[in-house]
Design an enzyme around this catalytic site. Structure first.
Site, PDB file in Angstrom:
ATOM      1  N   ASP A 183      -7.974  -5.401  -0.042  1.00  8.19           N
ATOM      2  CA  ASP A 183      -8.453  -6.282  -1.113  1.00  8.19           C
ATOM      3  C   ASP A 183      -8.085  -7.747  -0.902  1.00  8.19           C
ATOM      4  OD1 ASP A 183      -9.678  -4.289  -2.693  1.00  8.19           O
ATOM      5  OD2 ASP A 183      -7.711  -3.608  -3.350  1.00  8.19           O
ATOM      6  N   HIS A 188       0.851  -1.197   0.000  1.00  5.96           N
ATOM      7  CA  HIS A 188       0.000   0.000   0.000  1.00  5.96           C
ATOM      8  C   HIS A 188       0.875   1.231   0.000  1.00  5.96           C
ATOM      9  CE1 HIS A 188      -3.207   2.765   1.068  1.00  5.96           C
ATOM     10  NE2 HIS A 188      -4.028   1.814   0.686  1.00  5.96           N
TER      11      HIS A 188
HETATM   12  N1  ACO Z   1       4.100  -7.654  -4.785  1.00  3.62           N
HETATM   13  C1  ACO Z   1       5.441  -7.615  -4.955  1.00  3.62           C
HETATM   14  N2  ACO Z   1       6.200  -6.508  -4.799  1.00  3.62           N
HETATM   15  C2  ACO Z   1       5.571  -5.387  -4.445  1.00  3.62           C
HETATM   16  C3  ACO Z   1       4.175  -5.339  -4.241  1.00  3.62           C
HETATM   17  C4  ACO Z   1       3.430  -6.520  -4.420  1.00  3.62           C
HETATM   18  N3  ACO Z   1       2.107  -6.542  -4.241  1.00  3.62           N
HETATM   19  N4  ACO Z   1       3.809  -4.077  -3.906  1.00  3.62           N
HETATM   20  C5  ACO Z   1       4.949  -3.361  -3.890  1.00  3.62           C
HETATM   21  N5  ACO Z   1       6.005  -4.137  -4.209  1.00  3.62           N
HETATM   22  C6  ACO Z   1       7.418  -3.741  -4.230  1.00  3.62           C
HETATM   23  C7  ACO Z   1       7.784  -2.979  -5.488  1.00  3.62           C
HETATM   24  O1  ACO Z   1       8.271  -3.814  -6.500  1.00  3.62           O
HETATM   25  C8  ACO Z   1       8.822  -2.005  -4.987  1.00  3.62           C
HETATM   26  O2  ACO Z   1      10.046  -2.696  -4.867  1.00  3.62           O
HETATM   27  P1  ACO Z   1      11.442  -1.885  -5.041  1.00  3.62           P
HETATM   28  O3  ACO Z   1      11.491  -0.870  -3.924  1.00  3.62           O
HETATM   29  O4  ACO Z   1      12.503  -2.935  -4.945  1.00  3.62           O
HETATM   30  O5  ACO Z   1      11.376  -1.255  -6.398  1.00  3.62           O
HETATM   31  C9  ACO Z   1       8.360  -1.671  -3.570  1.00  3.62           C
HETATM   32  O6  ACO Z   1       7.613  -2.809  -3.145  1.00  3.62           O
HETATM   33  C10 ACO Z   1       7.484  -0.420  -3.496  1.00  3.62           C
HETATM   34  O7  ACO Z   1       6.415  -0.590  -4.432  1.00  3.62           O
HETATM   35  P2  ACO Z   1       5.791   0.593  -5.282  1.00  3.62           P
HETATM   36  O8  ACO Z   1       5.101   0.009  -6.461  1.00  3.62           O
HETATM   37  O9  ACO Z   1       6.817   1.653  -5.513  1.00  3.62           O
HETATM   38  O10 ACO Z   1       4.737   1.142  -4.233  1.00  3.62           O
HETATM   39  P3  ACO Z   1       3.537   2.089  -4.543  1.00  3.62           P
HETATM   40  O11 ACO Z   1       3.264   2.802  -3.281  1.00  3.62           O
HETATM   41  O12 ACO Z   1       3.806   2.898  -5.757  1.00  3.62           O
HETATM   42  O13 ACO Z   1       2.332   1.097  -4.918  1.00  3.62           O
HETATM   43  C11 ACO Z   1       0.605  -0.471  -4.692  1.00  3.62           C
HETATM   44  C12 ACO Z   1       1.386   0.671  -4.024  1.00  3.62           C
HETATM   45  C13 ACO Z   1       0.132  -0.042  -6.077  1.00  3.62           C
HETATM   46  C14 ACO Z   1      -0.622  -0.769  -3.836  1.00  3.62           C
HETATM   47  C15 ACO Z   1       1.499  -1.723  -4.786  1.00  3.62           C
HETATM   48  O14 ACO Z   1       1.870  -2.153  -3.494  1.00  3.62           O
HETATM   49  C16 ACO Z   1       0.863  -2.853  -5.565  1.00  3.62           C
HETATM   50  O15 ACO Z   1       0.955  -2.904  -6.796  1.00  3.62           O
HETATM   51  N6  ACO Z   1       0.134  -3.791  -4.867  1.00  3.62           N
HETATM   52  C17 ACO Z   1      -0.593  -4.850  -5.552  1.00  3.62           C
HETATM   53  C18 ACO Z   1      -1.923  -4.316  -6.056  1.00  3.62           C
HETATM   54  C19 ACO Z   1      -2.909  -4.073  -4.944  1.00  3.62           C
HETATM   55  O16 ACO Z   1      -3.092  -4.890  -4.068  1.00  3.62           O
HETATM   56  N7  ACO Z   1      -3.579  -2.933  -5.019  1.00  3.62           N
HETATM   57  C20 ACO Z   1      -4.601  -2.544  -4.048  1.00  3.62           C
HETATM   58  C21 ACO Z   1      -4.093  -1.473  -3.134  1.00  3.62           C
HETATM   59  S1  ACO Z   1      -5.307  -1.064  -1.905  1.00  3.62           S
HETATM   60  C22 ACO Z   1      -6.432  -0.131  -2.750  1.00  3.62           C
HETATM   61  O17 ACO Z   1      -6.159   0.544  -3.687  1.00  3.62           O
HETATM   62  C23 ACO Z   1      -7.774  -0.236  -2.329  1.00  3.62           C
END
Ligand code: ACO
Length: 447
Positions: free
Chosen positions: A359, A302
């Site tokens: 989720d 998140h």
């Molecule tokens: N699985 C694997 N790796 C992940 C995940 C995941 N679900 N989420 C984040 N990471 C990793 C990224 O690869 C990144 O790694 P790095 O630092 O080595 O590059 C690090 O964690 C940070 O991730 P970002 O994508 O930069 O984080 P951001 O804050 O931009 O994104 C998000 C947040 C979109 C929720 C992300 O965690 C994600 O894609 N999760 C999966 C989708 C999801 O569950 N979405 C629902 C969110 S809740 C809502 O909207 C109601």
């Protein structure tokens, strides 16, 4: 009053600091460009406060979520969703009289204009219900225009809240080819949704209390989450003075994406995939850690929570209770728990503070209630409606609101001149073509 100092090219500038009621600190850079000629660059807006808001408070480090000051844990399973709608939109919990009148209005406005039924005929049977919901919500503006009058604005808020659930249920009935079931004025918001989804004209259908309570909880947990992607879309579109229905239509589209509300559908599909793959958790965790795979653990991570998402905690507990009360034994719940356990002990997830989000467990409860996977994001949208409306209203009522118009740092070609086609040579993409690109490389090398 605290201030922040910025030194740019050796010159010092001072900016006011804004402190919220929960001691959140923001540097007010409204005069930054006017004073310095520079702008800020914050892709994804992770450090940018787009507004001051009195609706929802989140402390992502401590896993805190409050609606108008009330902890989510205190209201999630106690308040009716209609009460939470009122709280978010009008700022206080309704008293008995206000609640009765509010509920009366929310039920008597549930019916949609009969002409709108024709819209459903035009969609293909396999249309995703989010496509139908977004189009139909925006279309409400054709029937109920924004007159600028406050009473009409309030009436449109009620219409939107009341009619969206009917539209959502009708889109499902269209999908499964069953006759539409009209809303009933004596049922709660959650019970009405379930009845419109599952009743048929042929048989008597009573909404099970456990299902009504479970859906009420889910709606409450999704009701607002401050300036997330879809809510920012609502505010962005609304800042142009676009009407409520158009602004919320934009929010619905924002929510649809798999990184936002669309994740609840993706989680279920991921769990089903793992199940079919003989529960090879390690393979999926390994894949999620490998950026090149393009696979993420859906329902994990998140932008704001760097601790447990309090909504996920409540939903995990509710999943156990609801499934056992409904007598449902869903192997996907065990798969989800095992996956969570493995991820929470894996260095990759620990270091990045990736926890289950709202989720992760919601889909398992929707599934136990009989709601099909492609309706999950629609259910999220129904829950988020009061939040979008409250944020839209707060922005509209704030005289200091300006149209949202971020800036950019341009990194394209510097000025060049038109060359007639017969004189153009071959385009060589890797050639350093411009002063702009060269400057950018030089800056990157220095830093
Ligand atoms: N699985 C694997 N790796 C992940 C995940 C995941 N679900 N989420 C984040 N990471 C990793 C990224 O690869 C990144 O790694 P790095 O630092 O080595 O590059 C690090 O964690 C940070 O991730 P970002 O994508 O930069 O984080 P951001 O804050 O931009 O994104 C998000 C947040 C979109 C929720 C992300 O965690 C994600 O894609 N999760 C999966 C989708 C999801 O569950 N979405 C629902 C969110 S809740 C809502 O909207 C109601």
């Amino acid at each position: 009053m605290p201030t922040a100092k910025l030194i740019l090219d050796g010159k010092e500038y001072e900016f006011p600091v804004v402190v919220g009621t929960e001691h959140e600190v923001g540097i007010d850079i409204a005069q930054l460009r006017a004073k310095t000629g520079a702008i800020t660059l914050d892709p994804g807006y992770g450090n940018t406060g787009s507004c001051q808001s009195a609706i929802t408070f989140i402390d992502g480090e401590r896993g805190i979520l409050r609606y108008r000051g009330y902890p989510i844990e205190e209201i999630a399973d106690k308040a009716a969703f209609s009460e939470v709608c009122y709280l978010l939109i009008y700022g206080h919990l309704p008293n008995q009289k206000e609640q009765e009148e509010w509920r009366r209005q929310l039920t008597t406005n549930s019916f949609i204009h009969e002409d709108m039924l024709k819209f459903f005929e035009g969609f293909p049977t396999n249309a995703h219900p989010m496509a139908i919901l977004s189009a139909m919500v925006t279309s409400l503006s054709a029937y109920y225009p924004d007159t600028g009058n406050e009473d009409d604005a309030n009436h449109n808020i009620i219409r939107l809240l009341a009619k969206a659930k009917t539209i959502a249920a009708f889109s499902y009935k269209k999908h499964v080819g069953e006759p539409m079931i009209y809303p009933r004025t004596d049922l709660s918001y959650a019970a009405n949704i379930l009845r419109m989804l599952f009743a048929t004209p042929a048989e008597h259908y009573d909404v099970p209390e456990v299902a009504e309570n479970a859906l009420n909880l889910l709606l409450n947990l999704h009701a607002d989450h401050e300036q997330n992607c879809s809510t920012s879309a609502v505010r962005m579109v609304g800042s142009s003075r676009a009407n409520l229905f158009a602004s919320v239509g934009a929010g619905i589209c924002g929510l649809w994406g798999p990184l936002h509300g669309g994740a609840n559908q993706e989680v279920l599909e991921m769990l089903e995939m793992i199940q079919k793959d003989n529960c090879d958790y390690k393979k999926y965790v390994k894949m999620a850690k490998d950026k090149a795979s393009g696979f993420r653990l859906m329902g994990f991570g998140h932008r704001v929570y760097k601790n447990f998402d309090p909504r996920a905690k409540l939903l995990k507990k509710a999943a156990d209770e609801v499934l056992s009360q409904l007598g449902v034994n869903d192997p996907l719940l065990d798969i989800a728990k095992s996956l969570e356990e493995i991820a929470l002990h894996d260095d990759f997830f620990v270091q990045r503070k990736l926890y289950p989000n709202v989720d992760f467990y919601s889909g398992i409860i929707y599934r136990a209630l009989g709601i099909p996977t492609d309706m999950f994001t629609v259910m999220f949208a129904l829950g988020r409606l009061p939040g979008w409306i409250a944020q839209w209203k707060e922005m509209r009522d704030d005289p200091s609101t300006r149209i949202h118009r971020p800036r950019q740092i341009y990194i394209g070609e510097c000025e060049r001149h038109y060359v007639p086609i017969e004189k153009r040579g071959a385009h060589r993409p890797n050639e350093p073509r411009t002063e702009g690109a060269a400057t950018l490389r030089a800056v990157a090398q220095q830093s």
